[in-house]
Motif scaffolding. Structure first.
Motif, PDB file in Angstrom:
ATOM      1  N   PRO A  52      -0.598   2.119  -5.973  1.00  0.00           N
ATOM      2  CA  PRO A  52      -1.914   2.890  -5.595  1.00  0.00           C
ATOM      3  C   PRO A  52      -1.554   4.351  -5.049  1.00  0.00           C
ATOM      4  CG  PRO A  52      -1.574   1.671  -3.425  1.00  0.00           C
ATOM      5  CD  PRO A  52      -0.333   1.269  -4.413  1.00  0.00           C
ATOM      6  N   LEU A  53      -0.803   5.011  -6.098  1.00  0.00           N
ATOM      7  CA  LEU A  53      -0.437   6.382  -5.642  1.00  0.00           C
ATOM      8  C   LEU A  53      -1.575   7.374  -5.051  1.00  0.00           C
ATOM      9  CD1 LEU A  53       2.341   6.877  -8.351  1.00  0.00           C
ATOM     10  CD2 LEU A  53       2.728   6.704  -5.825  1.00  0.00           C
ATOM     11  N   LYS A  54      -1.248   7.972  -4.422  1.00  0.00           N
ATOM     12  CA  LYS A  54      -1.642   9.302  -3.933  1.00  0.00           C
ATOM     13  C   LYS A  54      -1.049  10.637  -3.818  1.00  0.00           C
ATOM     14  CE  LYS A  54      -5.016   7.047  -0.767  1.00  0.00           C
ATOM     15  NZ  LYS A  54      -5.454   6.680   0.602  1.00  0.00           N
ATOM     16  N   ASP A  55       0.316  10.462  -3.933  1.00  0.00           N
ATOM     17  CA  ASP A  55       1.262  11.756  -3.763  1.00  0.00           C
ATOM     18  C   ASP A  55       2.477  11.186  -4.695  1.00  0.00           C
ATOM     19  OD1 ASP A  55       2.514  13.982  -3.211  1.00  0.00           O
ATOM     20  OD2 ASP A  55       3.032  13.773  -1.444  1.00  0.00           O
ATOM     21  N   ALA A  76       1.513   4.512  -1.108  1.00  0.00           N
ATOM     22  CA  ALA A  76       0.550   5.510  -1.726  1.00  0.00           C
ATOM     23  C   ALA A  76       1.410   6.791  -2.077  1.00  0.00           C
ATOM     24  CB  ALA A  76      -0.548   5.874  -1.149  1.00  0.00           C
ATOM     25  N   THR A  77       2.777   7.001  -1.292  1.00  0.00           N
ATOM     26  CA  THR A  77       3.477   8.270  -1.606  1.00  0.00           C
ATOM     27  C   THR A  77       5.028   7.771  -2.130  1.00  0.00           C
ATOM     28  OG1 THR A  77       2.452   9.203   0.385  1.00  0.00           O
ATOM     29  CG2 THR A  77       4.604  10.231  -0.352  1.00  0.00           C
ATOM     30  N   PRO A 116      -0.943  11.602  -9.809  1.00  0.00           N
ATOM     31  CA  PRO A 116      -0.861  12.535  -8.893  1.00  0.00           C
ATOM     32  C   PRO A 116       0.304  13.202  -8.582  1.00  0.00           C
ATOM     33  CG  PRO A 116      -1.288  10.673  -7.678  1.00  0.00           C
ATOM     34  CD  PRO A 116      -1.172  10.199  -9.232  1.00  0.00           C
ATOM     35  N   ASP A 133       0.887  -1.261  -0.058  1.00  0.00           N
ATOM     36  CA  ASP A 133      -0.059  -0.163   0.067  1.00  0.00           C
ATOM     37  C   ASP A 133       0.998   1.202   0.080  1.00  0.00           C
ATOM     38  OD1 ASP A 133      -2.336  -1.491  -0.116  1.00  0.00           O
ATOM     39  OD2 ASP A 133      -1.944  -1.746   2.158  1.00  0.00           O
TER      40      ASP A 133
END
Length: 311
Positions: free
Chosen positions: A144-147, A121-122, A171, A119
């Motif tokens: 699962p990138l968010k940043d 994400a950054t 993102p 997981d």
């Protein structure tokens, strides 16, 4: 006799999407780890500012061998890849610059697939050159990138790369401070030609995966010795080749902070003959120098898809 086809960078890009290349490379490296494929070390010939380099590989799964011959000079590179088969001899030739960009990003994607903490994400990409955009795509493909932070010595270029990513739904944002870029990032990719470290290894997340791509010569160093020392597992796409090419590891070994006997081969990890650190339980460092089998994989894929009329 029919002329041997030559594939341009544009044709290679049309025929070879990153996800498929990553899947094919995974298969090829599993073969390599099982002794069912082979790849040579790079050899170089340099004099008076000009350097020629060459490397070759054999992939019996597809009954092909191939290799890359290229020029390095003060203003850049020029690459040519050849693909051969027992039945046809020379099958095709390929422009190597675009091929190199996608195969290098696919190697990073594969390392992320097998070694990244769960997981994640950054992430952060250090560098704004030819490898930066494919690496944004590789990280977005596998995480699962968010940043996704982009750092470069030129903030304007970093913003251009980040904007390219945002245009494709990634993102991404540019960051001018390298400390801010690395803090909290679970995956870090360095794709520079730097001779000095680009971030402070003491700031790394304790479970981060670092994919070091740019230090492909002994005198380069993108990743500091602190990063190497903190890494609980260090792996390369060629453990043998890294001894003369992985500047990050060469510097750390010279400082007495790295033992070459601890270096693993990614092919062995993928083949299951080496058990890596459990993802997320410590820092993992992947050193990528590039091997000829990667070039042969993409050349084979491009040629097969072209022959079948597939795009």
């Amino acid at each position: 006799m029919s002329p041997v086809p030559h594939f341009t960078e544009e044709q290679i890009a049309e025929l070879c999407d990153l996800e498929t290349v990553t899947d094919w490379l995974e298969r090829a490296w599993r073969d390599l780890g099982a002794g069912e494929a082979a790849t040579t070390l790079r050899v170089r010939a340099a004099a008076s500012g000009l350097m020629g380099s060459a490397m070759a590989a054999s992939w019996p799964r597809h009954q092909v061998v191939g290799g890359k011959l290229y020029l390095t000079h003060p203003d850049g590179f020029a690459f040519l890849v050849g693909l051969f088969s027992p039945d046809a001899g020379l099958v095709a030739t390929f422009d190597g610059l675009g091929l190199t960009a996608i195969r290098t990003a696919a190697a990073t994607a594969l390392a992320v697939r097998h070694l990244a903490p769960p997981d994640a994400a950054t992430a952060a990409v250090f560098g704004t050159g030819i490898q930066s955009r494919p690496h944004l795509e590789a990280l977005a493909q596998e995480l699962p990138l968010k940043d996704l932070r982009v750092w470069g010595r030129d903030p304007g270029k970093a913003e251009e790369v980040a904007a390219w990513g945002r245009d494709r739904g990634i993102p991404a944002r540019s960051i001018s401070d390298s400390d801010e870029a690395v803090e909290g990032a679970r995956v870090v990719a360095t794709v520079t030609s730097s001779y000095t470290p680009v971030f402070d290894g003491s700031l790394l997340d304790p479970a981060a995966l670092v994919c070091a791509v740019g230090s492909t010569k002994a005198d380069r160093q993108e990743v500091d010795s602190t990063t190497v020392q903190r890494a609980a597992f260090v792996v390369s796409d060629s453990a043998e080749g890294a001894r003369t090419e992985a500047g990050d590891l060469i510097h750390a070994a010279a400082d007495g902070l790295f033992d070459w006997d601890s270096l693993a081969d990614l092919a062995d990890v993928i083949a299951g003959t080496v058990t890596p650190l459990r993802p997320g339980s410590g820092i993992v460092l992947f050193e990528s120098q590039g091997v000829a089998l990667q070039d042969v994989v993409i050349a084979t894929l491009a040629h097969q898809r072209s022959a079948s009329g597939r795009r």
